[in-house]
Motif scaffolding. Structure first.
Motif, PDB file in Angstrom:
ATOM      1  N   TYR A  42       0.833  -1.205   0.000  1.00 21.18           N
ATOM      2  CA  TYR A  42       0.000   0.000   0.000  1.00 21.18           C
ATOM      3  C   TYR A  42       0.866   1.253   0.000  1.00 21.18           C
ATOM      4  O   TYR A  42       0.546   2.243  -0.678  1.00 21.18           O
ATOM      5  N   ALA A  43       1.945   1.222   0.780  1.00 24.99           N
ATOM      6  CA  ALA A  43       2.826   2.393   0.864  1.00 24.99           C
ATOM      7  C   ALA A  43       3.484   2.686  -0.479  1.00 24.99           C
ATOM      8  O   ALA A  43       3.632   3.846  -0.873  1.00 24.99           O
ATOM      9  N   ILE A  92      -3.012   6.675   1.119  1.00 24.09           N
ATOM     10  CA  ILE A  92      -2.063   6.864   2.223  1.00 24.09           C
ATOM     11  C   ILE A  92      -2.711   6.477   3.544  1.00 24.09           C
ATOM     12  O   ILE A  92      -2.097   5.801   4.390  1.00 24.09           O
ATOM     13  N   ALA A 122      -2.890   2.768   3.853  1.00 26.56           N
ATOM     14  CA  ALA A 122      -1.588   2.180   4.184  1.00 26.56           C
ATOM     15  C   ALA A 122      -1.315   2.284   5.678  1.00 26.56           C
ATOM     16  O   ALA A 122      -0.822   1.336   6.304  1.00 26.56           O
ATOM     17  N   TYR A 148      -1.074  -0.845   8.365  1.00 22.27           N
ATOM     18  CA  TYR A 148       0.071  -1.034   9.258  1.00 22.27           C
ATOM     19  C   TYR A 148      -0.398  -1.280  10.696  1.00 22.27           C
ATOM     20  O   TYR A 148       0.103  -2.180  11.385  1.00 22.27           O
TER      21      TYR A 148
END
Length: 440
Positions: free
Chosen positions: A35-36, A93, A96, A100
């Motif tokens: 995703y990052a 963003i 992501a 996490y």
């Protein structure tokens, strides 16, 4: 009974040691990292390039959804290009970051988050590509083309699942697709009936599957080698007949015999998804049925249980009375028939005459889709649709005049497939006895 205390050895992270002393597994941050990477690409590659354009704040991107007759027409709509890309990038963003936190808490990243990230990134990319263009982004046409390009991949992936769940590696999917396309074109031309060509295609694929099973099971030839040999054999035979028999009398042997489009009443009138899913040829509807039936049969039937047993532990299956090699032979022939049916899409399914090497490597992409889907029909379906969408996306972007170079557009489906395999799937486990011959 008390839980045994596992001693903490040197190098064990403190966070991985719970209160009861049991050592947990290492956390994998593969999905948050993926995703990052998408977020960085959207920020630098999309927002960064747009913001440097002159007059970008006044540029818009226009989308079109109309595609044939529908219950009601959704008019074309425009969105501010830069603002839309920024909002969608912020969404990626945020996803992501959320992924996490979920991963760090040792929870599974939800499926809906994958869908949100995928849609946000694709919409951002389409908005960026159409910014300031006079051409519109044809959303429904993009989806319909993606489904069409996915049909042979889906049939090929289903073929691979049937064979490899039985313990036979089917590298010959490429040859089965090609021979199915050839048989469908020739029989449909001779009979001037495309539906007879549709019947001939799985028979041709089953013949190639039968050769694979004969050499791989009876003579225990290396399955990868025999698969490559069969691909070469089919390519040589079809090229020879194409250059001689078919070229001498195209009207008799290689005329176009397209399958008609069948519209499902009511469902085909639904905007966007109606024309995509329910205004198709019978071959596409057979593809729907093949995926659903195989998903149910593989995991909810005696046949599926025995097939998986043969692919995982043939010796144990043999001890309970399952005829391992016989099942492998019949499943390999069945897999060949499924792939042959997919090959019919290249000719009668698309309304085209047969052409040399027209399978164009789709059999190998189908293998990649099977692996990406972890030998599961539903997963393989999604993987094949991903490849078909990315390929048609390159075609659409080339039509509207995308700022991306044509070489990158041609690479797009393969790059996306590799990225998906490495970023979202990672390491996968094939059936334990896949490719291993069995001697009673």
């Amino acid at each position: 009974m008390t839980t045994p205390v596992v001693p903490v050895t040197a190098g064990t992270p403190v966070d991985d040691v719970p209160a009861d002393g049991a050592v947990l597994g290492k956390i994998s941050y593969r999905i948050p990292i993926t995703y990052a990477v998408l977020a960085v690409f959207a920020l630098l590659g999309l927002v960064g390039t747009l913001i440097r354009r002159e007059g970008v704040w006044s540029q818009t991107t226009e989308f079109q959804s109309r595609y044939g007759d529908q219950w009601f027409t959704i008019p074309n709509f425009s969105v501010p290009s830069l603002l839309t890309v920024i909002v969608l990038t912020v969404l990626v963003i945020s996803a992501a970051g959320y992924a996490y936190l979920v991963t760090a808490a040792r929870r599974t990243v939800p499926v809906w988050l994958h869908i949100v990230v995928g849609l946000a990134f694709v919409l951002a990319f389409l908005t960026w590509a159409g910014a300031g263009k006079t051409s519109v982004i044809p959303v429904t046409s993009l989806l319909a083309g993606a489904l069409a390009l996915s049909v042979p991949l889906i049939f090929g992936a289903m073929s691979g699942i049937v064979c490899e769940r039985s313990g036979v590696i089917n590298i010959a999917i490429e040859g089965q697709l090609l021979f199915g396309a050839f048989a469908a074109a020739v029989v449909a031309s001779l009979a001037t009936q495309p539906y007879l060509g549709l019947v001939a295609a799985p028979i041709a694929g089953a013949m190639v599957g039968g050769l694979l099973a004969w050499f791989a099971v009876k003579y225990q030839v290396n399955q990868i080698i025999i698969g490559v040999v069969l691909n070469t054999l089919v390519l040589g035979l079809t090229s020879f007949f194409f250059s001689t028999l078919l070229a001498d009398n195209r009207e008799t042997w290689n005329a176009r015999q397209p399958l008609g489009v069948i519209e499902i009443p009511l469902l085909s009138q639904i905007p966007i998804i109606g024309p995509v899913l329910f205004r198709q040829s019978i071959l596409v509807y057979l593809m729907y049925a093949a995926v659903i039936i195989l998903q149910i049969m593989l995991f909810r039937s005696r046949w599926g249980l025995r097939t998986r047993a043969v692919g995982e532990h043939p010796k144990a299956a043999d001890t309970v009375g399952i005829q391992v090699n016989k099942r492998r032979v019949w499943n390999t022939i069945l897999g060949g028939a499924i792939a042959g049916l997919g090959g019919a899409f290249f000719t009668v399914g698309s309304g085209l005459a047969f052409g040399r090497e027209m399978s164009a490597g789709n059999g190998f992409i189908a293998l990649a889709a099977m692996i990406l889907g972890k030998w599961n029909p539903t997963g393989a379906l999604i993987a094949a649709l991903l490849f078909g969408f990315s390929k048609n996306l390159g075609n659409v972007l080339g039509t509207i005049g995308s700022p991306m170079p044509s070489q990158l557009l041609a690479m797009l489906p393969y790059v996306i497939t590799i990225f998906a395999v490495a970023g979202l799937v990672g390491r996968v486990r094939a059936p334990a006895s896949n490719g291993v011959p069995y001697t009673k």
